[in-house]
Design a protein around this motif. Sequence first.
Motif, PDB file in Angstrom:
ATOM      1  N   ARG A 102       0.835  -1.209   0.000  1.00 44.84           N
ATOM      2  CA  ARG A 102       0.000   0.000   0.000  1.00 44.84           C
ATOM      3  C   ARG A 102       0.871   1.261   0.000  1.00 44.84           C
ATOM      4  O   ARG A 102       0.613   2.216  -0.728  1.00 44.84           O
ATOM      5  CB  ARG A 102      -0.912   0.020   1.232  1.00 44.84           C
ATOM      6  CG  ARG A 102      -1.949  -1.068   1.292  1.00 44.84           C
ATOM      7  CD  ARG A 102      -2.782  -0.952   2.568  1.00 44.84           C
ATOM      8  NE  ARG A 102      -3.343  -2.226   2.956  1.00 44.84           N
ATOM      9  CZ  ARG A 102      -4.466  -2.738   2.476  1.00 44.84           C
ATOM     10  NH1 ARG A 102      -5.149  -2.042   1.587  1.00 44.84           N
ATOM     11  NH2 ARG A 102      -4.899  -3.911   2.874  1.00 44.84           N
ATOM     12  N   ASP A 103       1.904   1.255   0.844  1.00 46.55           N
ATOM     13  CA  ASP A 103       2.729   2.450   1.003  1.00 46.55           C
ATOM     14  C   ASP A 103       3.554   2.756  -0.244  1.00 46.55           C
ATOM     15  O   ASP A 103       3.841   3.926  -0.533  1.00 46.55           O
ATOM     16  CB  ASP A 103       3.673   2.277   2.197  1.00 46.55           C
ATOM     17  CG  ASP A 103       2.927   2.247   3.527  1.00 46.55           C
ATOM     18  OD1 ASP A 103       1.736   2.636   3.548  1.00 46.55           O
ATOM     19  OD2 ASP A 103       3.529   1.819   4.524  1.00 46.55           O
ATOM     20  N   ASN A 104       3.960   1.724  -0.976  1.00 44.47           N
ATOM     21  CA  ASN A 104       4.868   1.921  -2.097  1.00 44.47           C
ATOM     22  C   ASN A 104       4.171   1.991  -3.454  1.00 44.47           C
ATOM     23  O   ASN A 104       4.827   2.226  -4.472  1.00 44.47           O
ATOM     24  CB  ASN A 104       5.903   0.787  -2.140  1.00 44.47           C
ATOM     25  CG  ASN A 104       6.810   0.800  -0.933  1.00 44.47           C
ATOM     26  OD1 ASN A 104       7.106   1.853  -0.386  1.00 44.47           O
ATOM     27  ND2 ASN A 104       7.243  -0.369  -0.491  1.00 44.47           N
ATOM     28  N   SER A 105       2.855   1.785  -3.484  1.00 45.27           N
ATOM     29  CA  SER A 105       2.131   1.830  -4.756  1.00 45.27           C
ATOM     30  C   SER A 105       1.859   3.273  -5.157  1.00 45.27           C
ATOM     31  O   SER A 105       2.064   4.213  -4.385  1.00 45.27           O
ATOM     32  CB  SER A 105       0.822   1.047  -4.657  1.00 45.27           C
ATOM     33  OG  SER A 105       1.063  -0.332  -4.495  1.00 45.27           O
ATOM     34  N   ARG A 106       1.373   3.454  -6.378  1.00 47.22           N
ATOM     35  CA  ARG A 106       1.210   4.792  -6.942  1.00 47.22           C
ATOM     36  C   ARG A 106       0.191   5.611  -6.158  1.00 47.22           C
ATOM     37  O   ARG A 106      -0.908   5.144  -5.851  1.00 47.22           O
ATOM     38  CB  ARG A 106       0.802   4.671  -8.410  1.00 47.22           C
ATOM     39  CG  ARG A 106       1.912   4.138  -9.288  1.00 47.22           C
ATOM     40  CD  ARG A 106       1.442   3.724 -10.645  1.00 47.22           C
ATOM     41  NE  ARG A 106       0.749   4.775 -11.352  1.00 47.22           N
ATOM     42  CZ  ARG A 106       0.284   4.652 -12.595  1.00 47.22           C
ATOM     43  NH1 ARG A 106       0.458   3.517 -13.246  1.00 47.22           N
ATOM     44  NH2 ARG A 106      -0.332   5.643 -13.178  1.00 47.22           N
ATOM     45  N   PRO A 107       0.517   6.865  -5.805  1.00 43.26           N
ATOM     46  CA  PRO A 107      -0.324   7.661  -4.911  1.00 43.26           C
ATOM     47  C   PRO A 107      -1.692   8.000  -5.483  1.00 43.26           C
ATOM     48  O   PRO A 107      -2.621   8.266  -4.717  1.00 43.26           O
ATOM     49  CB  PRO A 107       0.514   8.929  -4.683  1.00 43.26           C
ATOM     50  CG  PRO A 107       1.464   8.992  -5.838  1.00 43.26           C
ATOM     51  CD  PRO A 107       1.768   7.570  -6.176  1.00 43.26           C
ATOM     52  N   GLU A 108      -1.847   8.017  -6.794  1.00 42.60           N
ATOM     53  CA  GLU A 108      -3.160   8.354  -7.348  1.00 42.60           C
ATOM     54  C   GLU A 108      -4.220   7.300  -7.039  1.00 42.60           C
ATOM     55  O   GLU A 108      -5.409   7.538  -7.221  1.00 42.60           O
ATOM     56  CB  GLU A 108      -3.074   8.588  -8.862  1.00 42.60           C
ATOM     57  CG  GLU A 108      -2.564   7.405  -9.660  1.00 42.60           C
ATOM     58  CD  GLU A 108      -1.093   7.521  -9.962  1.00 42.60           C
ATOM     59  OE1 GLU A 108      -0.688   7.203 -11.093  1.00 42.60           O
ATOM     60  OE2 GLU A 108      -0.332   7.940  -9.063  1.00 42.60           O
ATOM     61  N   TYR A 109      -3.777   6.130  -6.565  1.00 41.75           N
ATOM     62  CA  TYR A 109      -4.717   5.071  -6.187  1.00 41.75           C
ATOM     63  C   TYR A 109      -4.852   4.967  -4.664  1.00 41.75           C
ATOM     64  O   TYR A 109      -5.262   3.931  -4.144  1.00 41.75           O
ATOM     65  CB  TYR A 109      -4.258   3.725  -6.750  1.00 41.75           C
ATOM     66  CG  TYR A 109      -4.351   3.628  -8.251  1.00 41.75           C
ATOM     67  CD1 TYR A 109      -5.546   3.271  -8.878  1.00 41.75           C
ATOM     68  CD2 TYR A 109      -3.246   3.897  -9.053  1.00 41.75           C
ATOM     69  CE1 TYR A 109      -5.633   3.186 -10.256  1.00 41.75           C
ATOM     70  CE2 TYR A 109      -3.326   3.819 -10.433  1.00 41.75           C
ATOM     71  CZ  TYR A 109      -4.516   3.455 -11.025  1.00 41.75           C
ATOM     72  OH  TYR A 109      -4.596   3.384 -12.400  1.00 41.75           O
ATOM     73  N   LYS A 110      -4.524   6.032  -3.973  1.00 39.79           N
ATOM     74  CA  LYS A 110      -4.508   6.008  -2.509  1.00 39.79           C
ATOM     75  C   LYS A 110      -5.863   5.593  -1.929  1.00 39.79           C
ATOM     76  O   LYS A 110      -5.923   4.796  -0.971  1.00 39.79           O
ATOM     77  CB  LYS A 110      -4.103   7.385  -1.978  1.00 39.79           C
ATOM     78  CG  LYS A 110      -4.004   7.457  -0.464  1.00 39.79           C
ATOM     79  CD  LYS A 110      -3.540   8.837  -0.016  1.00 39.79           C
ATOM     80  CE  LYS A 110      -3.437   8.906   1.499  1.00 39.79           C
ATOM     81  NZ  LYS A 110      -2.958  10.250   1.945  1.00 39.79           N
ATOM     82  N   LYS A 111      -6.940   6.097  -2.483  1.00 36.85           N
ATOM     83  CA  LYS A 111      -8.265   5.792  -1.950  1.00 36.85           C
ATOM     84  C   LYS A 111      -8.600   4.313  -2.108  1.00 36.85           C
ATOM     85  O   LYS A 111      -9.077   3.660  -1.167  1.00 36.85           O
ATOM     86  CB  LYS A 111      -9.320   6.648  -2.662  1.00 36.85           C
ATOM     87  CG  LYS A 111     -10.730   6.450  -2.125  1.00 36.85           C
ATOM     88  CD  LYS A 111     -11.711   7.377  -2.830  1.00 36.85           C
ATOM     89  CE  LYS A 111     -13.126   7.176  -2.305  1.00 36.85           C
ATOM     90  NZ  LYS A 111     -14.092   8.087  -2.998  1.00 36.85           N
ATOM     91  N   LEU A 113      -6.476   1.857  -2.539  1.00 38.20           N
ATOM     92  CA  LEU A 113      -5.537   1.066  -1.739  1.00 38.20           C
ATOM     93  C   LEU A 113      -5.970   1.007  -0.280  1.00 38.20           C
ATOM     94  O   LEU A 113      -5.789  -0.016   0.393  1.00 38.20           O
ATOM     95  CB  LEU A 113      -4.135   1.661  -1.845  1.00 38.20           C
ATOM     96  CG  LEU A 113      -3.415   1.454  -3.183  1.00 38.20           C
ATOM     97  CD1 LEU A 113      -2.243   2.415  -3.311  1.00 38.20           C
ATOM     98  CD2 LEU A 113      -2.942   0.009  -3.317  1.00 38.20           C
TER      99      LEU A 113
END
Length: 253
Positions: A102-111, A113
């Motif tokens: 979760r922490d290292n994945s792309r930030p635009e998918y934060k919600k 994730l």
Amino acid sequence: MTTLDDLAVLRTLDPATGADPRSPRAQATLHHVLTSPVPPPARRPRRWVPRVAVGTGLVAAATAAVFLLPSAVGGDQAFATWTGTPSGLTGKAALDASKACRDNSRPEYKKQLATASTAIAERRGAWTLVVLADHQGFGALCITDESRHLFRDQFGAIGTTPGLPAARALSPVTLGTGSSDGRDLSVITGLAGKDVTAVSYASASHGKVVASVNAGQFALWFPGDELLDANRAGVPVQVTYRDGSTATLKLKL
């Protein structure tokens, strides 16, 4: 910039048309063309092409430090600890691997994730694989070399796949080869129909590679670039169903 209207005017100055380019009228026309403001170029309509976040092959990611300091941070060189059959991650190990994904994945998918659950958490030697997914088709994949204690190699793919496969079908989401620190790995992940209980791939280099299958997802990977052209050629996998029957399915994106 000369417009089409200006070209039409300039043709009147051509001696071949019979006009005298030295006449006062011709000189005035030429002065008008040369001093007229240039209109802005016509804007072409922009063609919007949808972008596919996953399904186009493995996305490989690594920090520059991993490339600069491979010997200093150790790591599972040449995938020496990899195994064709995974073991499940449980307890704190599963929680830690999921959090890192979760922490290292792309930030635009934060919600997405934040609300996705851990569908698959497995270990193959020093490597962990995590698939995070929700019920709207979102999925995130992280494959990590846990033996690197400072800077970890991590391969990943993320995005949304609409629709669910039929009960006895597979829908591949990630299919291809990634590379980091001079090492290649081949990956197949995707959605599994409700009647699918097991998936495996007969690798030419590694023999039988068993997938993890859970919560409507399946995932397998192995060292090398064997699946480099799999997206075009397709790749056969063996599937076992809930009733004990088996089949070979050819997967393509």
